[in-house]
Design a protein around this motif. Structure first.
Motif, PDB file in Angstrom:
ATOM      1  N   TYR A 176       0.828  -1.204   0.000  1.00  0.00           N
ATOM      2  CA  TYR A 176       0.000   0.000   0.000  1.00  0.00           C
ATOM      3  C   TYR A 176       0.863   1.254   0.000  1.00  0.00           C
ATOM      4  O   TYR A 176       1.812   1.367   0.753  1.00  0.00           O
ATOM      5  CB  TYR A 176      -0.910  -0.046   1.233  1.00  0.00           C
TER       6      TYR A 176
ATOM      7  N   PHE B 215      -3.924   6.696  -2.946  1.00  0.00           N
ATOM      8  CA  PHE B 215      -5.316   6.752  -2.501  1.00  0.00           C
ATOM      9  C   PHE B 215      -5.707   8.092  -1.881  1.00  0.00           C
ATOM     10  O   PHE B 215      -6.871   8.310  -1.575  1.00  0.00           O
ATOM     11  CB  PHE B 215      -5.584   5.632  -1.485  1.00  0.00           C
TER      12      PHE B 215
ATOM     13  N   LEU C  33     -13.362   5.791  -3.405  1.00  0.00           N
ATOM     14  CA  LEU C  33     -12.280   5.161  -2.646  1.00  0.00           C
ATOM     15  C   LEU C  33     -12.539   3.661  -2.520  1.00  0.00           C
ATOM     16  O   LEU C  33     -11.622   2.851  -2.702  1.00  0.00           O
ATOM     17  CB  LEU C  33     -12.122   5.800  -1.264  1.00  0.00           C
TER      18      LEU C  33
ATOM     19  N   THR D 278     -11.801   2.037  -5.926  1.00  0.00           N
ATOM     20  CA  THR D 278     -10.360   2.030  -6.208  1.00  0.00           C
ATOM     21  C   THR D 278      -9.654   1.003  -5.341  1.00  0.00           C
ATOM     22  O   THR D 278      -8.798   0.244  -5.809  1.00  0.00           O
ATOM     23  CB  THR D 278      -9.768   3.436  -5.973  1.00  0.00           C
ATOM     24  N   LEU D 279     -10.014   0.963  -4.073  1.00  0.00           N
ATOM     25  CA  LEU D 279      -9.404   0.021  -3.139  1.00  0.00           C
ATOM     26  C   LEU D 279      -9.728  -1.423  -3.521  1.00  0.00           C
ATOM     27  O   LEU D 279      -8.849  -2.287  -3.483  1.00  0.00           O
ATOM     28  CB  LEU D 279      -9.859   0.337  -1.712  1.00  0.00           C
TER      29      LEU D 279
ATOM     30  N   TRP E 174      -7.571  -2.307  -6.465  1.00  0.00           N
ATOM     31  CA  TRP E 174      -6.171  -2.439  -6.058  1.00  0.00           C
ATOM     32  C   TRP E 174      -5.933  -3.749  -5.307  1.00  0.00           C
ATOM     33  O   TRP E 174      -4.937  -4.437  -5.541  1.00  0.00           O
ATOM     34  CB  TRP E 174      -5.764  -1.236  -5.204  1.00  0.00           C
TER      35      TRP E 174
END
Length: 139
Positions: free
Chosen positions: A22, A27, A98, A101-102, A105
């Motif tokens: 991470y 982010f 978010l 996107t998370l 990812w």
């Protein structure tokens, strides 16, 4: 299965894999990664991040290795216990963008690391897995 701590070690290794890969600048948020129990869903303390919840654990009867293996020193080894672990990964975020996107990812990170070697598996809980043991990850 390595030893009785293997399930816990895999859970922690996956969360740790996410932590070390991470990058906050990707982010624009600080993220948390935790292993959850069922109680944690009611009192969630993660505002931005992801939780890992083991919801199904069973022995895989199709991939059994017969007993009778012998180690290099001539002593008998334990039979292999192949285990299937199913996890629910939940993303948490104040904004839908978010969360999306998370989620993408996390899927990309897990897909890029389809095999967890003993070094990763033992990074949080030492000496659970032998050096020749691995865990396969599939989405």
């Amino acid at each position: 299965m390595a030893d009785h701590r293997a399930i816990m070690a895999v859970s922690e290794a996956i969360v740790n894999l996410l932590r070390v890969n991470y990058r906050p600048e990707d982010f624009n948020n600080e993220l948390e990664f935790k292993v959850f129990t069922s109680k944690d869903f009611g009192s969630n303390t993660i505002h931005n991040g992801a939780s890992l919840f083991p919801y199904r654990i069973y022995a895989n009867g199709a991939h059994r290795t017969p007993s009778g293996r012998v180690g290099l020193d001539g002593r008998p080894l334990r039979s292999v216990l192949p285990v299937e672990l199913h996890f629910l990964i939940t993303v948490w975020g104040k904004e839908a963008s978010l969360q999306h996107t998370l989620a993408g990812w996390i899927m990309r990170t897990l897909e890029d690391t389809p095999t967890l070697p003993a070094g990763i598996l033992n990074s949080v809980v030492p000496e659970v897995f032998r050096q020749d043991e691995t865990v396969d990850v599939s989405l």
